[in-house]
Write a protein that holds these residues in place. Sequence first.
Motif, mmCIF file in Angstrom:
data_model
loop_
_atom_site.group_PDB
_atom_site.id
_atom_site.type_symbol
_atom_site.label_atom_id
_atom_site.label_comp_id
_atom_site.label_asym_id
_atom_site.label_seq_id
_atom_site.Cartn_x
_atom_site.Cartn_y
_atom_site.Cartn_z
ATOM 1 N N ASP A 78 -0.317 19.059 -9.316
ATOM 2 C CA ASP A 78 0.422 18.919 -8.180
ATOM 3 C C ASP A 78 -0.162 17.055 -8.073
ATOM 4 O OD1 ASP A 78 2.713 18.495 -7.090
ATOM 5 O OD2 ASP A 78 1.141 17.913 -5.511
ATOM 6 N N PHE A 79 -1.274 16.628 -8.239
ATOM 7 C CA PHE A 79 -2.004 15.318 -8.377
ATOM 8 C C PHE A 79 -2.272 15.280 -9.788
ATOM 9 C CE2 PHE A 79 -3.117 16.651 -4.030
ATOM 10 C CZ PHE A 79 -2.095 16.221 -2.970
ATOM 11 N N ILE A 80 -2.196 15.796 -10.661
ATOM 12 C CA ILE A 80 -1.868 15.184 -11.841
ATOM 13 C C ILE A 80 -1.112 14.572 -12.272
ATOM 14 C CG2 ILE A 80 -2.613 15.569 -13.708
ATOM 15 C CD1 ILE A 80 -4.653 17.698 -13.535
ATOM 16 N N LYS A 81 0.147 15.602 -11.579
ATOM 17 C CA LYS A 81 1.670 14.514 -12.113
ATOM 18 C C LYS A 81 1.630 13.635 -12.067
ATOM 19 C CE LYS A 81 4.611 18.677 -12.907
ATOM 20 N NZ LYS A 81 4.996 20.106 -12.685
ATOM 21 N N ARG A 82 1.665 13.833 -10.734
ATOM 22 C CA ARG A 82 1.505 12.771 -9.484
ATOM 23 C C ARG A 82 0.855 11.293 -10.235
ATOM 24 N NH1 ARG A 82 1.985 13.754 -3.158
ATOM 25 N NH2 ARG A 82 2.533 16.164 -3.485
ATOM 26 N N ASN A 83 -0.266 11.294 -11.128
ATOM 27 C CA ASN A 83 -0.756 9.946 -11.187
ATOM 28 C C ASN A 83 -1.806 9.555 -11.290
ATOM 29 O OD1 ASN A 83 -1.182 8.850 -14.321
ATOM 30 N ND2 ASN A 83 -0.081 6.921 -13.859
ATOM 31 N N LYS A 84 -2.457 11.399 -10.559
ATOM 32 C CA LYS A 84 -3.218 10.689 -9.505
ATOM 33 C C LYS A 84 -4.281 10.661 -10.426
ATOM 34 C CE LYS A 84 -0.966 9.417 -5.869
ATOM 35 N NZ LYS A 84 -0.894 7.871 -5.687
ATOM 36 N N VAL A 133 -15.110 0.471 -5.030
ATOM 37 C CA VAL A 133 -14.216 1.585 -5.018
ATOM 38 C C VAL A 133 -13.287 1.168 -4.277
ATOM 39 C CG1 VAL A 133 -15.320 3.770 -5.000
ATOM 40 C CG2 VAL A 133 -14.101 3.074 -7.014
ATOM 41 N N TYR A 134 -13.750 2.166 -3.089
ATOM 42 C CA TYR A 134 -12.822 2.327 -1.933
ATOM 43 C C TYR A 134 -11.735 1.717 -1.759
ATOM 44 C CZ TYR A 134 -13.832 -1.210 1.822
ATOM 45 O OH TYR A 134 -13.521 -2.240 2.393
ATOM 46 N N LYS A 135 -11.510 0.291 -2.622
ATOM 47 C CA LYS A 135 -10.298 -0.400 -1.879
ATOM 48 C C LYS A 135 -9.447 -0.715 -3.155
ATOM 49 C CE LYS A 135 -12.158 -4.349 0.274
ATOM 50 N NZ LYS A 135 -12.547 -5.549 -0.443
ATOM 51 N N GLN A 136 -9.648 0.807 -4.487
ATOM 52 C CA GLN A 136 -8.665 1.462 -5.766
ATOM 53 C C GLN A 136 -7.434 2.491 -4.525
ATOM 54 O OE1 GLN A 136 -8.294 0.162 -8.425
ATOM 55 N NE2 GLN A 136 -10.122 -0.609 -8.897
ATOM 56 N N GLY A 137 -8.153 3.083 -3.118
ATOM 57 C CA GLY A 137 -7.675 3.895 -2.679
ATOM 58 C C GLY A 137 -8.522 4.991 -2.796
ATOM 59 N N GLN A 162 -3.944 5.664 2.655
ATOM 60 C CA GLN A 162 -2.219 6.757 2.388
ATOM 61 C C GLN A 162 -2.542 7.066 1.153
ATOM 62 O OE1 GLN A 162 0.353 3.290 3.569
ATOM 63 N NE2 GLN A 162 -1.144 3.322 5.452
ATOM 64 N N LEU A 163 -1.930 8.473 0.807
ATOM 65 C CA LEU A 163 -1.551 9.139 -0.344
ATOM 66 C C LEU A 163 -0.313 7.930 -1.279
ATOM 67 C CD1 LEU A 163 -1.303 11.640 -2.196
ATOM 68 C CD2 LEU A 163 1.104 12.140 -1.015
ATOM 69 N N GLU A 164 0.144 7.200 -0.860
ATOM 70 C CA GLU A 164 1.256 6.519 -1.704
ATOM 71 C C GLU A 164 0.664 5.316 -2.322
ATOM 72 O OE1 GLU A 164 1.627 7.926 1.489
ATOM 73 O OE2 GLU A 164 3.480 9.029 0.994
ATOM 74 N N LYS A 165 -0.177 5.012 -1.868
ATOM 75 C CA LYS A 165 -1.033 3.718 -2.207
ATOM 76 C C LYS A 165 -2.743 3.667 -2.290
ATOM 77 C CE LYS A 165 1.327 0.851 0.985
ATOM 78 N NZ LYS A 165 1.364 -0.481 2.305
ATOM 79 N N SER A 166 -3.372 5.138 -2.981
ATOM 80 C CA SER A 166 -4.159 5.726 -3.244
ATOM 81 C C SER A 166 -4.361 5.730 -5.041
ATOM 82 C CB SER A 166 -4.949 6.878 -2.169
ATOM 83 O OG SER A 166 -5.352 6.740 -1.506
ATOM 84 N N GLY A 189 -14.649 7.273 6.655
ATOM 85 C CA GLY A 189 -14.195 6.935 7.601
ATOM 86 C C GLY A 189 -13.049 4.784 6.926
ATOM 87 N N ILE A 190 -13.474 5.375 6.215
ATOM 88 C CA ILE A 190 -12.584 3.360 5.207
ATOM 89 C C ILE A 190 -11.030 3.495 5.818
ATOM 90 C CG2 ILE A 190 -13.021 4.195 3.247
ATOM 91 C CD1 ILE A 190 -10.537 5.024 2.017
ATOM 92 N N PRO A 191 -10.533 2.372 6.248
ATOM 93 C CA PRO A 191 -9.356 2.215 7.064
ATOM 94 C C PRO A 191 -8.675 2.517 6.018
ATOM 95 C CG PRO A 191 -10.507 0.063 6.029
ATOM 96 C CD PRO A 191 -11.653 1.368 5.263
ATOM 97 N N ASP A 192 -7.145 2.701 7.047
ATOM 98 C CA ASP A 192 -5.849 3.942 6.600
ATOM 99 C C ASP A 192 -5.606 3.317 5.717
ATOM 100 O OD1 ASP A 192 -6.788 5.574 8.537
ATOM 101 O OD2 ASP A 192 -4.687 4.413 10.380
ATOM 102 N N GLU A 193 -5.565 1.555 5.227
ATOM 103 C CA GLU A 193 -4.524 0.693 4.448
ATOM 104 C C GLU A 193 -5.032 1.020 3.334
ATOM 105 O OE1 GLU A 193 -5.731 -3.111 3.888
ATOM 106 O OE2 GLU A 193 -6.627 -2.833 5.078
ATOM 107 N N PHE A 194 -6.294 1.921 3.015
ATOM 108 C CA PHE A 194 -6.888 2.284 1.911
ATOM 109 C C PHE A 194 -6.902 4.057 1.529
ATOM 110 C CE2 PHE A 194 -9.044 -1.507 2.635
ATOM 111 C CZ PHE A 194 -8.688 -2.438 1.336
#
Length: 312
Positions: A94-100, A64-68, A16-20, A9-14
């Motif tokens: 695929d997600f590893i290659k995105r540096n996640k 830690v949720y603030k890391q996204g 989003q795929l691009e910012k997480s 239930g974390i806020p949307d700002e944390f």
Amino acid sequence: MSTSKNYAGIPDEFAQLEKSKIILIPVPYDGTSTWGKGADKGPEAFLEASENMEWYDIETDSEVYKQGIHLTDPIVESSSPEAMVKAVHSTTKDFIKRNKFVTLFGGNHSVSIGTIRAFNECFDNLTVLHIDAHADLRESYNGSKYNHACALHEASQTTNLVQVGIRSMDIIEKTLIDEEKTFFAQEMLNDEYWMDKVIDAMTDNVFITFDLDALDPSIMPSTGTPEPGGLLWFETLDFLKQVFEDKNVVGFDIVELCPNKNDKSPDYLAAKLYYKMLSYKFADQDVDQEYDNTYDIDYKSSTNSKFEDDED
């Protein structure tokens, strides 16, 4: 039923795929379980419990949720175990290659075959830290090499496999284990240095696969194959904290939660365990600091072609 589209239930700002920095992939799969069924319900129960968890971690003094943390759509593939493994492998890679920082929540342990395969193709000299009650080393079981009883066979052949908490296995697996890198529960009980020995057996890059039946049934009864004599909560956290401090943990999965509608505490334990592992990984990293998992993508062409041939 989880009521939020976001993890915990974390806020949307944390979320989003691009910012997480962190990816969470649910894999509600139970196609190869051989006794207790219900691991396909594990991700939903885990997510529901996560929504009732505090976001502040006392031990690490962090949120830690603030890391996204981006919660993906679940991987739902039931046509065959092979197809499920292939889908998990593809999505994870695929997600590893995105540096996640990629994490997964199963599902039974067979989902880890695809997960480990992806990480092994992306990280040099990978250690797989396998925390489990069972060795899971059989080459094939019930006619499939993608059975949960075979979850670590491939890793035993292609990675530096270190197994912790083992207390149940078939006699054929006795010929497959590496005794110098297998830590049996009954031996750990009387060895105050077992954590240090496990650390010494690992390379720098570590992927953790955590089967919840590694924990004692007194605190984790909700698994498909519970075994007496398992790890307890604080010794587990002490060990994991040391691993995260001493090694570069590149990702992890947690598997084999079989929820019981009459007892929610194991679901909550799984939720806390996941969040603690993230807290250990990112405790010393500022929220605004860019995440870099410092790997060189060096895909092993021979390994890729071999596995792709198997899956087709």
